[in-house]
Design a protein around this motif. Structure first.
Motif, short mmCIF file in Angstrom:
data_model
loop_
_atom_site.label_atom_id
_atom_site.label_comp_id
_atom_site.label_asym_id
_atom_site.label_seq_id
_atom_site.Cartn_x
_atom_site.Cartn_y
_atom_site.Cartn_z
N ASP A 136 56.38 15.61 -3.32
CA ASP A 136 55.60 16.51 -4.17
C ASP A 136 54.25 16.86 -3.55
O ASP A 136 53.35 17.35 -4.25
CB ASP A 136 55.43 15.93 -5.57
N GLY A 137 54.11 16.64 -2.24
CA GLY A 137 52.87 17.04 -1.56
C GLY A 137 51.65 16.35 -2.13
O GLY A 137 51.58 15.11 -2.18
N LEU A 138 50.69 17.15 -2.59
CA LEU A 138 49.47 16.62 -3.20
C LEU A 138 49.60 16.57 -4.72
O LEU A 138 48.68 16.93 -5.45
CB LEU A 138 48.25 17.45 -2.78
N GLY A 139 50.75 16.10 -5.17
CA GLY A 139 51.01 15.98 -6.60
C GLY A 139 50.67 14.60 -7.12
O GLY A 139 49.75 13.94 -6.64
N LYS A 140 51.47 14.12 -8.09
CA LYS A 140 51.16 12.85 -8.75
C LYS A 140 51.27 11.66 -7.81
O LYS A 140 50.52 10.69 -7.95
CB LYS A 140 52.09 12.66 -9.95
N SER A 141 52.18 11.72 -6.85
CA SER A 141 52.29 10.62 -5.90
C SER A 141 51.00 10.46 -5.09
O SER A 141 50.53 9.35 -4.83
CB SER A 141 53.46 10.86 -4.95
N PHE A 142 50.42 11.59 -4.71
CA PHE A 142 49.16 11.57 -3.97
C PHE A 142 48.01 11.09 -4.85
O PHE A 142 47.31 10.13 -4.51
CB PHE A 142 48.86 12.97 -3.44
N SER A 143 47.82 11.71 -6.00
CA SER A 143 46.68 11.37 -6.85
C SER A 143 46.75 9.93 -7.34
O SER A 143 45.72 9.29 -7.56
CB SER A 143 46.58 12.34 -8.04
N GLY A 144 47.97 9.41 -7.50
CA GLY A 144 48.13 8.04 -7.95
C GLY A 144 47.67 7.01 -6.94
O GLY A 144 47.46 5.84 -7.28
N ASN A 145 47.50 7.41 -5.70
CA ASN A 145 47.04 6.50 -4.64
C ASN A 145 45.55 6.65 -4.33
O ASN A 145 45.05 5.97 -3.44
CB ASN A 145 47.85 6.73 -3.37
N LEU A 146 44.85 7.53 -5.02
CA LEU A 146 43.42 7.73 -4.80
C LEU A 146 42.60 6.77 -5.65
O LEU A 146 42.82 6.66 -6.86
CB LEU A 146 43.01 9.17 -5.13
N SER A 147 41.66 6.11 -5.04
CA SER A 147 40.73 5.26 -5.79
C SER A 147 39.68 6.14 -6.47
O SER A 147 39.23 7.13 -5.89
CB SER A 147 40.04 4.27 -4.86
N THR A 148 39.29 5.77 -7.67
CA THR A 148 38.22 6.48 -8.36
C THR A 148 36.90 5.71 -8.27
O THR A 148 35.88 6.17 -8.79
CB THR A 148 38.58 6.70 -9.84
N ALA A 149 36.91 4.55 -7.62
CA ALA A 149 35.68 3.78 -7.43
C ALA A 149 34.74 4.53 -6.50
O ALA A 149 35.13 4.93 -5.40
CB ALA A 149 36.00 2.40 -6.86
N LEU A 150 33.50 4.75 -6.93
CA LEU A 150 32.60 5.61 -6.18
C LEU A 150 32.29 5.10 -4.78
O LEU A 150 31.99 5.88 -3.87
CB LEU A 150 31.30 5.81 -6.96
N ASP A 151 32.34 3.77 -4.57
CA ASP A 151 31.99 3.26 -3.25
C ASP A 151 33.08 3.51 -2.22
O ASP A 151 32.81 3.46 -1.01
CB ASP A 151 31.67 1.76 -3.32
N GLN A 152 34.32 3.81 -2.64
CA GLN A 152 35.38 4.06 -1.68
C GLN A 152 36.15 5.36 -1.91
O GLN A 152 37.04 5.69 -1.13
CB GLN A 152 36.36 2.89 -1.67
N ARG A 153 35.79 6.10 -2.93
CA ARG A 153 36.54 7.31 -3.24
C ARG A 153 36.45 8.34 -2.12
O ARG A 153 35.40 8.55 -1.53
CB ARG A 153 35.99 7.95 -4.53
#
Length: 251
Positions: free
Chosen positions: A176-193
């Motif tokens: 799914d490219g930059l779909g849910k699989s991608f976003s699910g692996n992104l950290s939302t912590a500001l020090d590493q986002r």
């Protein structure tokens, strides 16, 4: 008798941006060809990585104003800490010298850094985690700031801004490219986002408006560049380094 002719690009109406989209799309296609050529013709992984990093650096240099330097570099601070070699560092060269620049080995003070990027063959879980860890290591470096004298007195020391970080690749590994699989692996912590990035075959992303924004592959590269330009513009100048702290290293 009036003869009607097809409008040229310069004659196009104010809302006709088709010619611009086609031009920008060609830039993206050229970069994809260059990256593909590197992966097909170079067997040594380290050499291929350097070539691909060079291609991304060339594009960033072409679109960023001259006030921004773009290089591979190691980021250091006045306490003797340093990052790993970073694939792409966007930093100030107008106010801040590079402390060592020999045979592509550069030491850049953390105070001078606007953004860092990793250049990889794809977006996947492991490489996202790797890029996030490297972003955190740069953001944890100590940064100094001193006041600047002017005709009317002194400007107060500038609070260092958060260093932006991102990931660049030819493609994403998920179906799914930059779909849910991608976003699910992104950290939302500001020090590493990861604040932004581009996977040429699948699109671009950023968090610059406060939430995750993903755009499709068509003109994704130019969208990424323009959004990055806007973000850098908003940061203004880097803080003035306290060179007395760096002098202590050699006392």
């Amino acid at each position: 008798m009036n003869m009607s002719t097809a409008p040229t690009a310069l004659q196009a109406g104010p809302d006709d941006s088709t010619w611009m989209r086609k031009s920008f799309s060609m830039v993206q296609s050229r970069l994809r060809v260059d990256l593909g050529l590197g992966s097909q013709s170079i067997s040594h992984a380290g050499t291929m990585g350097s070539v691909n990093e060079g291609n991304w650096i060339a594009v960033l240099r072409a679109y960023l104003p001259d006030r921004y330097e773009v290089e591979q570099a190691i980021v250091i601070d006045s306490r003797g800490n340093r990052s790993d070699q970073m694939d792409v560092v966007i930093f100030d060269r107008h106010f801040t010298p590079v402390l060592l620049d020999q045979a592509n080995h550069r030491l850049v003070p953390a105070e001078a850094v606007y953004a860092v990027f990793e250049c990889k063959p794809t977006f996947d879980k492991g490489l996202i985690e790797y890029a996030q860890a490297k972003a955190k290591s740069v953001r944890e470096l100590h940064r100094t700031s001193v006041g600047i004298a002017h005709a009317g007195g002194m400007y107060a020391p500038k609070i260092p801004f958060r260093i932006a970080a991102g990931l660049l690749a030819p493609e994403a590994s998920w179906a799914d490219g930059l779909g849910k699989s991608f976003s699910g692996n992104l950290s939302t912590a500001l020090d590493q986002r990861l604040d932004c990035g581009c996977a040429l075959d699948h699109g671009a992303f950023d968090w610059f408006d406060g939430s995750l924004k993903v755009v499709p592959a068509e003109c994704g590269l130019i969208h990424f560049l323009f959004r990055l330009l806007s973000h850098l513009q908003g940061l203004g100048s880097v803080p003035a380094i306290d060179w007395r702290e760096y002098a202590k290293i050699v006392e």
